[in-house]
Write an enzyme that holds these catalytic residues in place. Sequence first.
Site, PDB file in Angstrom:
ATOM      1  N   HIS A   1      27.048   1.382   5.401  1.00  0.00           N
ATOM      2  CA  HIS A   1      26.806   0.767   4.100  1.00  0.00           C
ATOM      3  C   HIS A   1      25.405   1.058   3.565  1.00  0.00           C
ATOM      4  O   HIS A   1      25.222   1.214   2.357  1.00  0.00           O
ATOM      5  CB  HIS A   1      27.041  -0.739   4.180  1.00  0.00           C
ATOM      6  CG  HIS A   1      28.459  -1.083   4.533  1.00  0.00           C
ATOM      7  ND1 HIS A   1      29.525  -0.731   3.727  1.00  0.00           N
ATOM      8  CD2 HIS A   1      28.997  -1.703   5.618  1.00  0.00           C
ATOM      9  CE1 HIS A   1      30.653  -1.144   4.289  1.00  0.00           C
ATOM     10  NE2 HIS A   1      30.354  -1.733   5.434  1.00  0.00           N
TER      11      HIS A   1
ATOM     12  N   HIS B   1      -9.778  12.093 -23.034  1.00  0.00           N
ATOM     13  CA  HIS B   1      -8.436  11.701 -22.539  1.00  0.00           C
ATOM     14  C   HIS B   1      -7.672  12.902 -21.986  1.00  0.00           C
ATOM     15  O   HIS B   1      -6.683  13.316 -22.597  1.00  0.00           O
ATOM     16  CB  HIS B   1      -7.643  11.073 -23.684  1.00  0.00           C
ATOM     17  CG  HIS B   1      -6.453  10.265 -23.232  1.00  0.00           C
ATOM     18  ND1 HIS B   1      -5.213  10.803 -22.980  1.00  0.00           N
ATOM     19  CD2 HIS B   1      -6.328   8.941 -22.991  1.00  0.00           C
ATOM     20  CE1 HIS B   1      -4.360   9.850 -22.629  1.00  0.00           C
ATOM     21  NE2 HIS B   1      -5.033   8.700 -22.632  1.00  0.00           N
TER      22      HIS B   1
END
Length: 461
Positions: A286, A368
């Site tokens: 499982h 940036h």
Amino acid sequence: MKQKTILKEVSLKGPGLHFGQETCLTIKPASPDTGYIFKRVDLEGKPEIPAIADLVSDTSRGTTISKYKASVSTIEHLLAATYSLGLDNILFEIDGPEVPILDGSSKYFVEAFHKAGIKEQDAELKVYEINENLSFVDEERDIEISTFPDKSYKLKVLLDYKSEILSNQYAFLNNLKDFTKGVAPCRTFVFLSELEPLLHLNLIKGGDLDNAIVIVDKESTQEEFDRLAKLFNKPSVAVQSSGVLNNLKLQFTNEPARHKLLDVIGDLALTGFRFNGSVVARRPGHFGNTEMAKLIRQHILNQKNQPSPDNIPVYTQNSKPLMDSQKIKEILPNRYPFLFVDKIMSLTKTEVIGVKNVSNDEYYFSGHYPNNPVMPVALQLEAILQTAKLFLLSSNGSDKNTYEFPQISNIVFKRQVVPGDVLIIKVSQVDPVNGFIRLKGEAFVGTELVAEADIDAKKIK
């Protein structure tokens, strides 16, 4: 192909395997696009738990899904029957924490669905294609599960428990129509060496020797078998020549492998989608099954989020623009360094295609970020909004500054935009929402969608 549900509700009762609590499961029809939903009717508020891999909370002795404080366990046999019969929308109402174990197979769930009847719904069924190899490997547990592209849904399971009794077993399913006869009746199994510890831990209160095949994997005396028989209220048990207890007769020589295949189908139903692909599982359980379900589910969600090739705008550097920067400045009030639309390639009553060349000398790259320049996501959104405003002003022949955007929602940024990229911006008008003009904004680099947003526009009076 249409979605399917059942004609009428049907109920089953029985104890859960691990807690032993008697529960009633009522299976009800559900509307299109519902999927599978469990509803704990015994809890306050009757909470609902969608049967999806994201909500798997435990896989130790079965599959459990949870949402908030509500959970449902041992769902795999029920979901295997539901998925294999082609049912897409079902509500499972249950008054306890665990689906009844019944005989440890999917047989009685299949019978219940046939009793309820199956009907087509007035909604198309989407079947997704697995278009790349997906793999889950757990070296510590010696598990390997792979899913490969295929034109249909297929499964293969190989068991290798390094046991003389259950050394190598193989099972396959090439058509879900064969599930009812060849897989559904196959019962769960347990090794004798696991049985007594589980009993002492009170983990199989609802188990008995009628709903599990017991594989004898250790030397045991008749005295031990007699004690086991007493625990399960049986007159006696003994070992058959096949190496299993005589509590049950095997229906297939490879019944354990077929049951593992059943578990795989049930756990993969937690993808929440119909798909075509070939699943090959070695020593599945499982945990591994549900991890593969998560991989497949994410793969399909990625497909759903990618636009159709027909909806991706095509742009080449040599294409002649409909508007250059000078013409754009006649319509938009924005100016350098806050104008983020360089060209308009096409403009219709419902759609505009704009372009922003992201050059190396953009002013914002100095901060940036100097060593790893990236276009800020806020400016990507700004480029989309400027294109949207140009579309509104051009389409409606209005004066400048006559539109505002009171709501921008479902904003998603999918990857970084860097120097050298060409941002192709597509804004389309869709149906109005609550008196607003609804626009869909998308930005591409090549054929890859990098940003998107839903934009509500309002005319300023």
